[in-house]
Scaffold this active site. Sequence first.
Site, PDB file in Angstrom:
ATOM      1  N   ASN A  48      37.075  29.965  -1.543  1.00 12.92           N
ATOM      2  CA  ASN A  48      36.703  28.670  -0.971  1.00 12.92           C
ATOM      3  C   ASN A  48      36.400  28.769   0.527  1.00 12.92           C
ATOM      4  O   ASN A  48      36.239  27.741   1.195  1.00 12.92           O
ATOM      5  CB  ASN A  48      37.826  27.655  -1.178  1.00 12.92           C
ATOM      6  CG  ASN A  48      37.988  27.262  -2.630  1.00 12.92           C
ATOM      7  OD1 ASN A  48      37.039  27.313  -3.407  1.00 12.92           O
ATOM      8  ND2 ASN A  48      39.180  26.861  -3.009  1.00 12.92           N
ATOM      9  N   HIS A 134      42.121  15.560  -7.874  1.00  9.05           N
ATOM     10  CA  HIS A 134      42.990  16.736  -7.802  1.00  9.05           C
ATOM     11  C   HIS A 134      44.392  16.424  -8.325  1.00  9.05           C
ATOM     12  O   HIS A 134      44.872  15.287  -8.248  1.00  9.05           O
ATOM     13  CB  HIS A 134      43.069  17.212  -6.347  1.00  9.05           C
ATOM     14  CG  HIS A 134      43.715  18.537  -6.184  1.00  9.05           C
ATOM     15  ND1 HIS A 134      45.050  18.689  -5.893  1.00  9.05           N
ATOM     16  CD2 HIS A 134      43.206  19.798  -6.269  1.00  9.05           C
ATOM     17  CE1 HIS A 134      45.352  19.970  -5.795  1.00  9.05           C
ATOM     18  NE2 HIS A 134      44.244  20.660  -6.028  1.00  9.05           N
ATOM     19  N   GLU A 177      37.520  11.807  -4.464  1.00 12.84           N
ATOM     20  CA  GLU A 177      37.222  13.002  -3.676  1.00 12.84           C
ATOM     21  C   GLU A 177      35.770  12.951  -3.218  1.00 12.84           C
ATOM     22  O   GLU A 177      34.941  12.264  -3.831  1.00 12.84           O
ATOM     23  CB  GLU A 177      37.471  14.266  -4.499  1.00 12.84           C
ATOM     24  CG  GLU A 177      38.922  14.414  -4.943  1.00 12.84           C
ATOM     25  CD  GLU A 177      39.208  15.746  -5.603  1.00 12.84           C
ATOM     26  OE1 GLU A 177      38.660  16.769  -5.136  1.00 12.84           O
ATOM     27  OE2 GLU A 177      39.979  15.785  -6.580  1.00 12.84           O
ATOM     28  N   SER A 181      36.098  19.895  -7.040  1.00  8.08           N
ATOM     29  CA  SER A 181      36.160  21.344  -6.880  1.00  8.08           C
ATOM     30  C   SER A 181      35.753  22.130  -8.115  1.00  8.08           C
ATOM     31  O   SER A 181      35.330  23.279  -7.994  1.00  8.08           O
ATOM     32  CB  SER A 181      37.572  21.762  -6.467  1.00  8.08           C
ATOM     33  OG  SER A 181      38.523  21.407  -7.458  1.00  8.08           O
ATOM     34  N   ASP A 206      39.482  12.126  -0.292  1.00  9.90           N
ATOM     35  CA  ASP A 206      39.944  13.497  -0.059  1.00  9.90           C
ATOM     36  C   ASP A 206      38.693  14.371   0.010  1.00  9.90           C
ATOM     37  O   ASP A 206      38.022  14.583  -0.992  1.00  9.90           O
ATOM     38  CB  ASP A 206      40.857  13.929  -1.214  1.00  9.90           C
ATOM     39  CG  ASP A 206      41.285  15.395  -1.121  1.00  9.90           C
ATOM     40  OD1 ASP A 206      40.808  16.115  -0.222  1.00  9.90           O
ATOM     41  OD2 ASP A 206      42.092  15.829  -1.962  1.00  9.90           O
ATOM     42  N   HIS A 209      36.692  19.752  -0.024  1.00 12.28           N
ATOM     43  CA  HIS A 209      35.594  20.691  -0.271  1.00 12.28           C
ATOM     44  C   HIS A 209      34.279  20.248   0.363  1.00 12.28           C
ATOM     45  O   HIS A 209      33.256  20.915   0.177  1.00 12.28           O
ATOM     46  CB  HIS A 209      35.407  20.890  -1.778  1.00 12.28           C
ATOM     47  CG  HIS A 209      36.573  21.546  -2.440  1.00 12.28           C
ATOM     48  ND1 HIS A 209      36.675  22.911  -2.594  1.00 12.28           N
ATOM     49  CD2 HIS A 209      37.710  21.019  -2.969  1.00 12.28           C
ATOM     50  CE1 HIS A 209      37.818  23.199  -3.204  1.00 12.28           C
ATOM     51  NE2 HIS A 209      38.453  22.067  -3.428  1.00 12.28           N
ATOM     52  N   LYS A 238      39.660  25.659   3.231  1.00  9.01           N
ATOM     53  CA  LYS A 238      38.323  25.910   2.692  1.00  9.01           C
ATOM     54  C   LYS A 238      37.384  26.296   3.837  1.00  9.01           C
ATOM     55  O   LYS A 238      37.423  27.408   4.329  1.00  9.01           O
ATOM     56  CB  LYS A 238      37.821  24.694   1.919  1.00  9.01           C
ATOM     57  CG  LYS A 238      38.431  24.540   0.531  1.00  9.01           C
ATOM     58  CD  LYS A 238      39.796  23.939   0.558  1.00  9.01           C
ATOM     59  CE  LYS A 238      40.368  23.714  -0.822  1.00  9.01           C
ATOM     60  NZ  LYS A 238      41.756  23.175  -0.749  1.00  9.01           N
TER      61      LYS A 238
END
Length: 386
Positions: A48, A134, A177, A181, A206, A209, A238
């Site tokens: 990541n 997540h 998010e 991911s 969130d 990523h 990340k």
Amino acid sequence: MHRFNQRITSALEERQAQGLHRKLNCLNRGQAMSVQYGGQSLRNFSSNDYLGLAQDPELVRAWQEGLSRFGAGSGASPLVTGFHSPHAHLQAQLSEWLGYEHALLFSSGFSANQALLFALLQEGDHLLQDKLNHASLIEAGMRSPATMRRFAHNDPSSLSRLLSRLPEDAPKLVVTEGVFSMDGDLSPLRDIARVCQQAHSMLVVDDAHGCGVLGDFGRGSCDRAGIKPDILVVTFGKAFGLQGAAILCNKAMADYLVQFARHFIYSTAMPPAQAHALSKACLMIQQGDWRREKLTALGQTLAEHLSPVVEVLETQTPIKPLMVGSSERAVSIAEKLRQRGLWVSAIRPPTVPANAARLRVTLTAAHQEADIHLLAQAINEVWHEK
């Protein structure tokens, strides 16, 4: 046999029978994006570290400088003696860059997410989460006193229907998010923000990523979508190439978390040397348009060279999932790629839904075009091998 031992043995045997047993693989880092495993050097396509900062000499020197100036550890929780000038500087830097009044630092994204939901939610509150959020968010919601509902993945209409059934004056928190991911897809943040505004709901994003990879100067998914959520969570494991996380919010919310977020109050603060290095990473991200441009170009190269029979999900992020289906086949393909000198992780249930195992290819700015050609050729060769 003790009852706990019976439980452990039974669970492990079941996991083995399902073909879902996991194990730790001890790796050593090589040059650039290579890892050493079992005496073999492998090109790493499962990291990541999207911008390639984790091994960047400039960032390494910043951490070394931080160690020389501030020592190895913080020595205490933030409210005791663990909060130092590098932490304060990083918080101010993040706030200015991402456009918030305050930032609060945590040791991991998992702890930041759980700290936020556990501290904020009370009985009678309503929590609405994207179905594919997540594990840290879903678990916190399930264990919180709030009533949690999950809306269909990336579906603002589903969210709107759920919100319409709730009392207008009830406290409502929506969590999604920025980038998911496992599929690498983007949340429709602008539409979700509009739904939240209409329903008088607080919005949390969130962006683990997305921050550093998307948006102007790497500000992330929300900047790309042109919105500002009430609360933004960013992580440093990340694109920042390090570890830790921050919650971005207004001053009142930050003060509330300092008072009531147990993960913040009772955890040892991140080392000040790490905060010093993170400040450097923050600058490198903002000045790293060439890294983001390179990621886009590498993604296009991969798409152009993969065989049409390879089922790859098209994304605007460095995450390129190759959909396989069965766990056994995903593990088999990953092993064949490893034999060809490529490390690509097979992702299996329960991390992803049943029959949705995939190879999660991740690209980084430290990869070269030749690496992508090699990867595509190997995937094309092994995709239909028995």
